[in-house]
Enzyme design. Structure first.
Site, short mmCIF file in Angstrom:
data_model
loop_
_atom_site.label_atom_id
_atom_site.label_comp_id
_atom_site.label_asym_id
_atom_site.label_seq_id
_atom_site.Cartn_x
_atom_site.Cartn_y
_atom_site.Cartn_z
N HIS A 162 8.48 -36.39 16.97
CA HIS A 162 7.97 -35.48 15.94
C HIS A 162 8.46 -34.04 16.11
O HIS A 162 7.90 -33.15 15.47
CB HIS A 162 6.44 -35.46 15.96
CG HIS A 162 5.81 -36.65 15.30
ND1 HIS A 162 5.64 -36.76 13.95
CD2 HIS A 162 5.30 -37.79 15.83
CE1 HIS A 162 5.05 -37.91 13.66
NE2 HIS A 162 4.84 -38.55 14.79
N LYS A 177 -1.23 -24.01 6.92
CA LYS A 177 -0.70 -24.87 7.98
C LYS A 177 -0.97 -24.18 9.30
O LYS A 177 -1.41 -23.03 9.34
CB LYS A 177 0.79 -25.13 7.80
CG LYS A 177 1.66 -23.88 7.71
CD LYS A 177 3.12 -24.25 7.45
CE LYS A 177 3.31 -24.83 6.08
NZ LYS A 177 4.41 -25.80 6.00
N ARG A 178 -0.70 -24.89 10.39
CA ARG A 178 -0.86 -24.30 11.71
C ARG A 178 -0.09 -22.98 11.79
O ARG A 178 1.02 -22.88 11.28
CB ARG A 178 -0.32 -25.30 12.75
CG ARG A 178 -0.40 -24.88 14.18
CD ARG A 178 -0.24 -26.11 15.08
NE ARG A 178 0.91 -26.94 14.73
CZ ARG A 178 2.10 -26.83 15.29
NH1 ARG A 178 2.34 -25.92 16.21
NH2 ARG A 178 3.08 -27.64 14.94
N LYS A 211 6.93 -21.44 11.70
CA LYS A 211 6.48 -21.70 10.33
C LYS A 211 6.50 -20.43 9.48
O LYS A 211 6.37 -20.48 8.27
CB LYS A 211 5.09 -22.34 10.35
CG LYS A 211 5.09 -23.73 10.99
CD LYS A 211 3.71 -24.33 11.05
CE LYS A 211 3.68 -25.67 11.77
NZ LYS A 211 4.30 -26.77 11.01
N THR A 255 4.10 -32.44 6.06
CA THR A 255 3.43 -33.29 5.08
C THR A 255 2.63 -32.44 4.09
O THR A 255 2.33 -32.90 2.98
CB THR A 255 2.49 -34.31 5.75
OG1 THR A 255 1.64 -33.63 6.68
CG2 THR A 255 3.29 -35.38 6.48
N LYS A 270 1.83 -32.86 -0.05
CA LYS A 270 0.51 -32.78 -0.69
C LYS A 270 0.52 -31.74 -1.82
O LYS A 270 -0.06 -31.97 -2.89
CB LYS A 270 -0.55 -32.44 0.36
CG LYS A 270 -0.75 -33.53 1.40
CD LYS A 270 -1.49 -33.00 2.63
CE LYS A 270 -1.34 -33.97 3.79
NZ LYS A 270 -1.77 -33.38 5.08
#
Length: 842
Positions: free
Chosen positions: A373, A564-565, A570, A672, A676
């Site tokens: 991952h 998100k985290r 990110k 993911t 969504k």
């Protein structure tokens, strides 16, 4: 006249009764009975939580026949998928089960006729926070799809007493609060204490010859812990299959030491219980440095050993030979956390069940498959030899043996390549010696997969390059997916109704059917309905924000969302640079004709990750200035919604206009959240990273806002020598933004508060925000222009949804089943488990 004893022990229960019936009268009666007999409350003294529990048990009763039938069906000779994951972020279960059973409307009517609010009871449910985010949520989506596709499966994990922390924001800083998700009980699980297993730790191994003169090894541990399973049914959508999520809790073999108590050692008398139960107390947050954290390794070994012992017990109970283990079970390693399973299965087969090494190795390799991952080398787990050997001495011996045999093969293929030998070794000997868990997983599995096409290709070229060259046949790609049941049907009921009215409901299990919406994208009345639904959903989120945060946002503005985290790769701080750019433009020209925006952020930072927590502080600080500046005249708002989790995601994803997927190219494995958002009609602004690449291919480049460097350009720029300070110096607007932060404008004059963040950007910028800044700003301008044409924006939104069929977790699971697990669906027939209409006590 008294009834005979045997008759008095036989409940007079029909199949359609208070536990299984679906009439409104029966459901109301069941709710009242569960309140009285399970919660032990009269209506006058019952709390909302009592009513929630009574309702949950009422729903669970209607699951049990399917669950028990499923278990009974799997006792036949079927191959079972065992999904090993340290995290399962399953989310609230009540509504999901109502939808999958197809009884939501009936339950709502029964609850309301009982004088209660279904929505209030739904909000009582504590979310099991048994995961950090993407990896754990993916595991939950996969369990949903396995059941919906009627594939025999068991999910194995840890029943953490305290899940991922609850997040509060105080003075702009994240504060971690203990997640006591079990404090009021969990109605969805059933404890199975009679099926416990024992797990060993520490001690030494003893080598000997058995009665036949065969060389054997036995493990003599320092400590033994009991693993107790807790089972949760995972029901498929409108099928009879209810697979099991089996989570393990650690307990002491003996909870109380009477000898210690009798000599006055009161604390010592319960010490073993405390030490043992600490093992499954808490989930480690992502991004914490875990190398060397003994408890984390104990957790990983504990649940994997429990799972494998459980599988062996299940197999032997059917009187099938253990040598067929790999034909009966397909075991998926969800990242490196369960990789110790390779050594543990070898130990169980060779030491405990006396199967010879070569046969055991054949079974092991053909049992396991490994999903990677990450592309971040630092995220590949490795454990110090000293720690590993002290905790798992026998496993270290087994790993040395596996490594020696494997490296002999490497030497034959690459006789003079010491570098390759060193990189492929299961032991890192470059400094302090470590066991490399990813290497163990690669060698001990028959299949290795990435989770997006780009990710898999990068794995082959970077972190797993040597393994790909040695085992090319093992590698495959299975792009992640999400379940449309939770992420559309449950979270976006208005849109679900509209789509179903137009194309029927088959799309819920065949997501490719959404393609039928394409022709409706040019229908003006349909676009109006679509737009109205988005507006109402945004209104719901605006109301939530006002209630929880006392911030008023305009549902007509563009909802620009990144949840998100929180992590530097990110790039939430790149988003903040745009927010400040937007703000500066408004300040310099108060009459600027600009598309109003509401910038919404959410996500948790690991407690020990200082830079991520500083990013949250910056977001909240910018929000405090912007939201209180009369010059912006409500043309922009900035919101950080605390404690992002599955429940909040169900509110947020459907309300988004713009989905921020802006990680540095080559860093995100898949993502993911991007799926969504797009599945709920948001348009994506993103880099060519992870599954963004495939989303753009599916929805069309014209319906995706692309910006930034490609992976090759990122690598190339770094190789040539990336100088972020040059970008700062050469871009006046960027310089103004960074200087405004540095000046203390957002920190009450404190010029030092955000200095670590700014210095990192100017002199390191590992994730290349400054290199991507101008491209991002230019693309955001295109977003603003596109949003002004509401008809075309709506058309693009419809096409995004219509073309998202590929990203169903059902498709992912079908690919795993066909390419990796070699398993077939096994439909479950709903048999009458109560002969003659009566449930007999046996």
């Amino acid at each position: 006249m008294n009834a005979p004893l045997e008759d008095s022990l036989t409940p007079q229960i029909r199949v359609e009764d208070d536990r299984t019936g679906l009439s409104i009268t029966t459901l109301r009666s069941a709710l009242a009975d569960n309140l009285f007999y399970i919660q032990g409350k009269f209506p006058g003294t019952a709390t909302k939580n009592d009513y929630y529990m009574a309702l949950a048990y009422t729903v669970r009763d209607r699951l049990l026949q399917r669950w028990l039938n499923t278990t009974q069906t799997y006792r036949k000779n079927v191959k079972v998928v065992c999904y090993l994951s340290a995290e399962f972020l399953i989310g609230p279960q009540l509504v999901n089960n109502l939808i999958n059973l197809g009884i939501y409307a009936k339950i709502r009517q029964a609850v309301e006729e009982s004088g209660l609010s279904l929505q209030e009871l739904i909000e009582q449910e504590e979310e099991p926070g048994l995961g950090n985010g993407g990896l754990g949520r993916l595991a939950a989506c996969y369990l949903d799809s396995l059941s919906t596709l009627e594939i025999p499966a068991i999910g194995y994990g840890i029943r953490y007493e305290f899940g991922i922390f609850d997040q509060e924001i105080r003075d702009g800083w994240q504060v971690e609060i203990t997640d006591k998700w079990l404090q009021y009980g969990n109605p969805w699980e059933i404890a199975r204490p009679e099926e416990y297993v024992e797990v060993k730790f520490g001690g030494r191994s003893e080598h000997y010859y058995d009665e036949k003169g065969n060389y054997r090894v036995r493990w003599i541990p320092d400590r033994v812990v009991k693993g107790v399973p807790y089972d949760t049914p995972i029901l498929g959508y409108q099928v009879n299959t209810a697979n099991t999520l089996r989570l393990w809790k650690a307990e002491a073999i003996e909870s109380f030491d009477f000898q210690a108590f009798n000599i006055g050692d009161y604390y010592g008398a319960v010490d073993a219980k405390i030490v043992s139960e600490n093992l499954t107390k808490i989930l480690y947050p992502n991004d914490e440095v875990i190398q060397g954290k003994e408890l984390r390794l104990q957790q990983q070994y504990f649940f994997v050993s429990c799972a494998l012992q459980d599988m062996i017990r299940l197999l032997l109970s059917t009187e099938v030979s253990l040598e067929t283990f790999h034909q009966q079970f397909a075991v998926q390693l969800n990242d490196t956390h369960p990789a110790i399973g390779v050594a543990e299965l070898m130990r169980l087969l060779v030491d405990e069940h006396r199967i010879d090494w070569d046969k055991a190795w054949h079974i092991t390799q053909n049992t396991f498959a490994f999903t990677n991952h990450t592309l971040l080398p630092e995220a590949l787990e490795k454990w110090p030899i000293e720690l590993f050997g002290r905790l798992l001495p026998r496993h270290l011996e087994i790993i040395y043996e596996i490594n020696q045999r494997f490296l002999d093969r490497v030497r034959m293929k690459y006789p003079r390549d010491l570098g390759k030998l060193s990189r492929l070794s299961l032991i890192d000997e470059s400094g302090e010696r470590y066991v490399r868990m990813a290497n163990l997983a690669c060698v001990g599995s028959h299949a290795i997969n990435g989770v997006a096409e780009l990710h898999t290709e990068l794995l082959k070229k970077t972190v797993l390059k040597d393994f790909y060259e040695f085992f090319p046949e093992k590698f495959a790609n299975v792009t992640n997916g999400v379940t449309p049941r939770r992420w559309m049907v449950l979270s976006n009921p208005r849109l679900t109704r509209l789509i179903t009215e137009k194309i029927g409901d088959r799309w819920i299990t065949h997501l490719d059917d959404l393609r039928k919406l394409e022709t409706l994208a040019d229908d003006a009345s349909f676009r109006q309905q679509w737009r109205q639904i988005k507006q109402e959903t945004k209104g719901d989120l605006a109301a939530y924000i006002r209630k929880k945060l006392d911030i008023i946002v305009d549902p007509k503005s563009l909802f620009d969302i990144q949840v998100k985290r929180i992590h530097e790769y990110k790039r939430q701080h790149l988003n903040v640079l745009h927010v400040i750019t937007f703000y500066n433009r408004l300040k310099h020209d108060r009459d600027l004709d600009i598309t109003p925006r509401t910038f919404i952020f959410g996500g948790k930072a690991a407690p020990g990750y200082f830079m991520a927590k500083l990013i949250i502080k910056l977001i909240v600080s910018v929000a405090n200035i912007v939201n209180n500046d009369p010059d912006v005249r409500d043309r922009m708002k900035v919101v950080f919604i605390p404690d992002f989790n599955v429940t909040l995601g169900q509110r947020i994803y459907p309300a988004a206009d713009l989905s921020e997927q802006i990680s540095t190219a080559g860093k995100e494995a898949s993502g993911t959240g991007n799926m969504k958002f797009a599945l709920n009609g948001a348009l994506t602004i993103g880099t060519l990273d992870g599954a963004n690449v495939e989303i753009r291919e599916e929805v069309g480049a014209e319906n995706f806002f692309l910006f930034g460097l490609t992976t090759e350009e990122v690598y190339g720029l770094k190789a040539r020598g990336y100088r972020p300070f040059d970008y700062y110096n050469q871009n006046a607007e960027l310089k103004a933004v960074i200087d405004l932060i540095s000046s203390g404008f957002f920190s009450h004059g404190d010029v030092d508060l955000f200095k670590p963040l700014i210095d990192n950007l100017l002199y390191r910028d590992d994730y290349m925000l400054l290199a991507d800044y101008q491209s991002y700003i230019d693309t955001q301008e295109k977003v603003s222009q596109a949003y002004r044409d509401r008809e075309n924006w709506t058309r693009m939104s419809i096409l995004n949804v219509a073309r998202m069929g590929k990203f169903s977790s059902d498709r992912s699971i079908r690919e795993y089943a066909q390419k990796i697990w070699k398993v077939e669906p096994v439909p479950v027939e709903l048999l009458q488990l109560c002969p003659g209409g009566q449930c007999l006590l046996v």
